[in-house]
Design a protein around this motif. Structure first.
Motif, PDB file in Angstrom:
ATOM      1  N   SER A  45      -3.361  -6.446  -3.997  1.00 42.69           N
ATOM      2  CA  SER A  45      -3.730  -5.110  -3.524  1.00 42.69           C
ATOM      3  C   SER A  45      -3.953  -4.205  -4.721  1.00 42.69           C
ATOM      4  N   TYR A 102      -3.391  -0.325  -6.157  1.00 42.07           N
ATOM      5  CA  TYR A 102      -2.623   0.900  -6.007  1.00 42.07           C
ATOM      6  C   TYR A 102      -3.036   1.864  -7.114  1.00 42.07           C
ATOM      7  N   GLU A 152      -0.484   5.730  -4.226  1.00 42.29           N
ATOM      8  CA  GLU A 152      -1.568   5.503  -3.275  1.00 42.29           C
ATOM      9  C   GLU A 152      -1.918   4.017  -3.195  1.00 42.29           C
ATOM     10  N   ARG A 153      -2.405   3.599  -2.017  1.00 42.19           N
ATOM     11  CA  ARG A 153      -2.865   2.222  -1.806  1.00 42.19           C
ATOM     12  C   ARG A 153      -4.347   2.246  -1.444  1.00 42.19           C
ATOM     13  N   TYR A 154      -5.101   1.351  -2.067  1.00 42.31           N
ATOM     14  CA  TYR A 154      -6.539   1.218  -1.804  1.00 42.31           C
ATOM     15  C   TYR A 154      -6.763   0.787  -0.360  1.00 42.31           C
ATOM     16  N   PHE A 171      -8.304   5.762  -1.276  1.00 45.78           N
ATOM     17  CA  PHE A 171      -6.896   5.399  -1.248  1.00 45.78           C
ATOM     18  C   PHE A 171      -6.187   6.206  -0.166  1.00 45.78           C
ATOM     19  N   LEU A 224       0.845   6.970  -0.010  1.00 40.19           N
ATOM     20  CA  LEU A 224       2.029   6.327   0.548  1.00 40.19           C
ATOM     21  C   LEU A 224       3.288   7.156   0.340  1.00 40.19           C
ATOM     22  N   LEU A 269       6.127  -1.044  -5.128  1.00 42.76           N
ATOM     23  CA  LEU A 269       4.842  -1.259  -4.463  1.00 42.76           C
ATOM     24  C   LEU A 269       5.001  -2.023  -3.151  1.00 42.76           C
ATOM     25  N   GLY A 327       6.101   0.567  -0.878  1.00 47.64           N
ATOM     26  CA  GLY A 327       5.156   1.679  -0.864  1.00 47.64           C
ATOM     27  C   GLY A 327       5.812   3.025  -1.059  1.00 47.64           C
TER      28      GLY A 327
END
Length: 165
Positions: A48, A50, A72-74, A84, A87, A140, A143
């Motif tokens: 993933s 981030y 943030e997560r893509y 993104f 989180l 991660l 999150g």
């Protein structure tokens, strides 16, 4: 004590989402709210993508003890722009220029040498920060930012010191 105030999504569910919280918003929504990116790093791990970003409401507020730090997560693309989702966030409350915040690697009792950490530290012009005021692990998998309680024996790399470039 001066520092950073984490605001995890778990805490928001208990207390109700604050109007100022950016958790759950996309980078497009955050930009539309008038936040500017002051500093950004991308992390590719666990298959993933981030990012960690420092935001402020104006260029003058970048790096001066005001703003937010986001995890943030893509989630996709809009044309050629990466999007993104926020989180977790830390609301910055520091007494700049005496104390600042940065992400870096740390070592010492209770920290993972390979981990990435957000720190609030007393400004020092040396290769390693030894006056850590507060420290959050960047988790991660979960999150979120996780605050570490014992920072007395922790030292962190000063990534902008000439010896570390």
């Amino acid at each position: 004590m001066v520092g950073l105030e984490p605001q995890s999504s778990r805490d928001l569910k208990r207390t109700g989402v604050s109007e100022s919280s950016l958790i759950g918003k996309t980078t497009v929504e955050v930009a539309n709210l008038g936040w500017l990116s002051c500093a950004l790093t991308y992390i590719n791990i666990y298959k993933s993508k981030y990012s960690i970003v420092i935001l402020a409401k104006s260029q003058e507020e970048c790096g001066n003890g005001k703003g937010k730090i986001l995890l943030e997560r893509y989630i996709g693309r809009n044309g050629n722009k990466m999007i993104f989702e926020v989180l977790d966030e830390i609301n910055i409350k520091s007494t700049y220029p005496e104390n600042e915040y940065i992400w870096t690697s740390c070592e010492g009792k209770g920290v993972d040498r390979e981990g990435l950490y957000i720190i609030n530290y007393k400004v020092q012009q040396q290769a390693k920060f030894t006056s850590i005021l507060e420290l959050w692990a960047v988790d991660l998998k979960a999150g979120k930012f996780i605050q570490e309680s014992n920072v007395d024996s922790v030292t962190c790399l000063n990534p902008i010191h000439p010896d570390n470039l």
